[in-house]
Design an enzyme around this catalytic site. Structure first.
Site, PDB file in Angstrom:
ATOM      1  NE  ARG A  33      51.747  43.666  41.111  1.00  0.00           N
ATOM      2  CZ  ARG A  33      50.457  43.082  41.044  1.00  0.00           C
ATOM      3  NH1 ARG A  33      49.810  43.210  40.372  1.00  0.00           N
ATOM      4  NH2 ARG A  33      50.546  41.878  41.640  1.00  0.00           N
ATOM      5  CB  SER A  45      50.354  39.837  38.662  1.00  0.00           C
ATOM      6  OG  SER A  45      49.178  38.925  38.288  1.00  0.00           O
ATOM      7  CG  ASP A  54      51.536  35.890  38.220  1.00  0.00           C
ATOM      8  OD1 ASP A  54      50.720  36.329  37.651  1.00  0.00           O
ATOM      9  OD2 ASP A  54      51.614  36.056  39.479  1.00  0.00           O
ATOM     10  NE  ARG A  57      45.149  38.235  39.586  1.00  0.00           N
ATOM     11  CZ  ARG A  57      44.433  39.504  39.914  1.00  0.00           C
ATOM     12  NH1 ARG A  57      43.290  39.939  39.555  1.00  0.00           N
ATOM     13  NH2 ARG A  57      45.184  40.305  40.764  1.00  0.00           N
ATOM     14  CB  THR A 113      40.002  43.206  49.185  1.00  0.00           C
ATOM     15  OG1 THR A 113      38.747  43.772  49.405  1.00  0.00           O
ATOM     16  CG2 THR A 113      40.130  43.129  47.695  1.00  0.00           C
ATOM     17  CD  GLU A 150      41.740  37.729  45.301  1.00  0.00           C
ATOM     18  OE1 GLU A 150      41.556  38.573  46.133  1.00  0.00           O
ATOM     19  OE2 GLU A 150      42.754  38.087  44.331  1.00  0.00           O
TER      20      GLU A 150
END
Length: 688
Positions: free
Chosen positions: A136, A235, A396, A399, A470, A494
């Site tokens: 990214r 994202s 995207d 989430r 994570t 998460e």
């Protein structure tokens, strides 16, 4: 607050001159150009590929010697540069020889003309690397950025690695790879260039012929038995960024050893093959498939099966209104399909944000996790339409953020609160769905920086809880491990508003999560006469109050970040593994320290951490004697140093305000004493 989010490659802004911004790929900004962009989506934003006809030209170097670009007998560029740095000169030559995109090649040439060696050093002598979410970075010229050349190099490396892992050539053409993309600038182009590489190597390629939500790529891998998958997306990053997320054969994001293996394979295959730029291979190729229709139908069939007929009947009768924003991303058509599939009335769209727009004109931070900073238009729309609940996907659509109206104001649930609600719902839905539910065989998973509410639930309800590192790549791979052991994985989450409601998608999925939140809200309204917030309070009454503080500071200097964390792990006069013992002059003492950068854990007999260790990221967890736990870590995708703090009360402890006040006081001290923001010049998040 507008955050400038840059690449996580190993460089700092201090190494880049003022001309750096000039290297960014130009994108349309006017309304007319934006409209033209939507009408001509298939055209590349950065122009057609082709060789630049560069005549001999000369410029003055620092040492007054000449540089020259020309065409050699082989047709490649002859390039001689005298920057004073042999490594840089070699990298400049490589770029000029390899890059066939006229726009990014011109960016490098212009920097050479300006003798901007500092900028060239930063963008050509550093390389973009796999982080928490794959690749990214900003879209511009440079080996540390997202551009045609880097995408081709990455695809070549991934292809070579897959060949090595699966030497039977029949699997390449039979199982192949799935490739998807979002609606960002150049996403479709990067996806097609990747497809070219794999097709030229006799791989079957399942290329989505329109933008898709990220969850469709891991779903397709499992459904079609693909060897791997690629999703081109950045994202929730700002508009100038793009990314390259890689999934393995098991449908989960890559973890060691595959990430390091692919990285090395990329380095071994940097020079583009001659046909890697030839998009004609995409025409009438029997190895190329368009999976969109079949995979979308299969995805929603699975969603429908997750809910019982009585729940869908409740959805039909539910009077609740849901306002929805896609944050200028791809989510809206998929949310529409989800709601119609499970018999919910259509969402009320935030008109200015539901259509894909890579400029993100109404929200420079297209991240619903930022709260009211990015949710302002959604709140206004929900208020005007008297909606009970707001649903927000990131661009995207992997989430989900949720807000609910209470006393004319919208309460935005944080990631841990929504994780508590969805964890309860996952278990409740399982019990309703199964004739003979076996809770003891069920599993829920959360990352180590997320709330321990699922752990508290597990103690009471009898299911198994697991904690991972994570990132959903770890949650996903733990899901596979448990599934293969015969366990029933109900839920994973998460705190960064990522939720996995079913192993049909071994990743966070904002579409399915939105469908479940809406169904849960209807169920609670009809069966319990409760709002989501009422249920959250009941969860805390039953399993104990869990109060959290999650925030961050901005730091662009990687060396400074390392210095801050090294100070914490050598706190006693520079001695190794000596960490702070207390805060506020001894008022709150630290009981245990776990450092997943070095592998040290004071709570284990051998002082070694049981979770995987990563030297490339900073992550230290402090457990205090009063039960408060705080984790300090760096972001894998943004210039943030984060902190995640939680205080867990027992069910019998009803002094919730006292717990919250204590937590906030401790967090303030930790930030000031451990991060030292003023001394280190760190920028604090503007809290709402």
């Amino acid at each position: 607050m507008v955050l400038l989010i840059h690449t996580f490659a190993k460089r700092t802004l201090s190494n880049v001159s003022a001309n750096w911004s000039g290297l960014l790929i130009n994108v349309p900004v006017s309304p007319n150009k934006r409209e033209l962009y939507h009408q001509q989506r298939k055209l590349s934003n950065i122009g057609q590929l082709g060789n630049i006809s560069v005549r001999y030209w000369m410029l003055q170097c620092r040492n007054q010697q000449l540089q020259r670009i020309g065409k050699g007998s082989s047709g490649t560029a002859n390039f001689h540069c005298y920057s004073g740095d042999r490594v840089l000169d070699k990298q400049i030559k490589n770029w000029i020889d390899w890059d066939r995109n006229p726009h990014t090649k011109a960016q490098i040439i212009n920097a050479i003309k300006k003798e901007d060696w500092k900028t060239l050093q930063a963008c050509l002598c550093n390389r973009i690397a796999f982080g928490t979410a794959g690749l990214r970075a900003a879209m511009r010229a440079g080996f540390d950025a997202m551009n045609d050349l880097v995408v081709i190099q990455t695809a070549q490396g991934l292809c070579a690695y897959l060949k090595k892992q699966y030497p039977d050539e029949s699997t390449w053409s039979e199982q192949g790879i799935v490739i998807g993309y979002d609606a960002r600038h150049n996403s479709e182009r990067f996806a097609k260039l990747s497809s070219v590489v794999f097709l030229n190597n006799n791989f079957r390629v399942y290329l989505f012929n329109r933008y898709v939500a990220t969850p469709f790529v891991p779903f397709t891998i499992l459904r079609l038995g693909c060897l791997a998958g690629v999703m081109v997306t950045a994202s929730h990053n700002p508009k100038q960024d793009n990314g390259y997320k890689v999934y393995w054969t098991n449908g989960a994001q890559i973890i060691p050893p595959h990430d390091t293996g692919i990285s090395q394979s990329i380095l071994d295959n940097l020079e583009p093959e001659a046909d890697s730029w030839d998009e004609s291979v995409l025409c009438d190729n029997e190895l190329l498939r368009k999976p969109y229709k079949k995979m979308v139908a299969a995805y929603y069939d699975c969603l429908k099966m997750e809910l019982t007929c009585p729940l869908r009947e409740l959805n039909k009768k539910c009077p609740l209104e849901f306002t929805y924003t896609a944050m200028h991303g791809v989510g809206y058509p998929y949310i529409q399909l989800a709601f119609s599939t499970i018999d919910l009335k259509p969402v009320i769209p935030v008109i200015n944000q539901v259509d894909p727009d890579p400029e993100f004109p109404t929200t420079p931070i297209p991240n619903p996790e930022e709260g009211k900073t990015s949710m302002d238009l959604a709140i206004k729309r929900a208020t005007a339409t008297k909606s009970a609940i707001i649903l927000a996907n990131d661009p995207d659509a992997d989430r989900l953020a949720v807000a609910e109206v209470v006393k004319s104001r919208y309460k935005l649930f944080n990631g841990n609160e929504l994780g508590a609600l969805l964890g309860w719902w996952a278990l409740e839905n399982y019990k309703m769905r199964e004739a003979n539910p076996d809770v003891s065989n069920c599993v829920m998973i959360a990352s180590t920086v997320s709330s321990k509410i699922l752990k508290s639930m597990a103690k009471v309800e009898g299911f198994t809880f697991h904690e991972t590192l994570t990132g959903f790549k770890w949650i996903g791979n733990k899901t596979i491990e448990e599934r293969d052991a015969g366990k029933n994985v109900l839920f994973g989450f998460e705190e960064a508003i990522g939720y996995m409601m079913t192993p049909n998608v071994i990743d966070k999925d904002g579409i399915t999560a939105a469908a479940h939140v809406a169904t849960m809200a209807c169920y609670l309204q009809y069966e319990k006469c409760m709002k989501l917030q009422d249920k959250l309070r009941e969860i805390y009454e039953t399993y104990g109050f869990h109060t959290n503080v999650v925030s961050y500071l901005i730091c662009q200097d990687q060396k400074l970040i390392k210095k801050i964390f090294d100070r914490l792990r050598s706190f006693d006069n520079g001695q190794k593994n000596t960490y702070p013992k207390s805060i506020l002059n001894g008022e709150y003492e630290i009981e245990n320290v776990r450092d997943l950068t070095t592998g040290y854990d004071s709570s284990t007999p051998d002082k070694k951490a049981t979770l995987p260790v990563s030297e490339s990221t900073q992550m230290i967890t402090f457990t205090f004697k009063n039960g408060m736990v705080v984790t300090l870590r760096t972001s894998g995708t943004e210039p943030k140093i984060k902190y995640y703090a939680e205080m867990c009360g027992q069910p019998e402890n009803k002094n919730w305000d006292d717990l919250t006040a204590t937590l906030k006081r401790m967090v303030e001290a930790i930030v000031n004493e451990f991060y030292e923001p003023e001394k280190n010049g760190l920028t604090r998040k503007q809290e709402e």
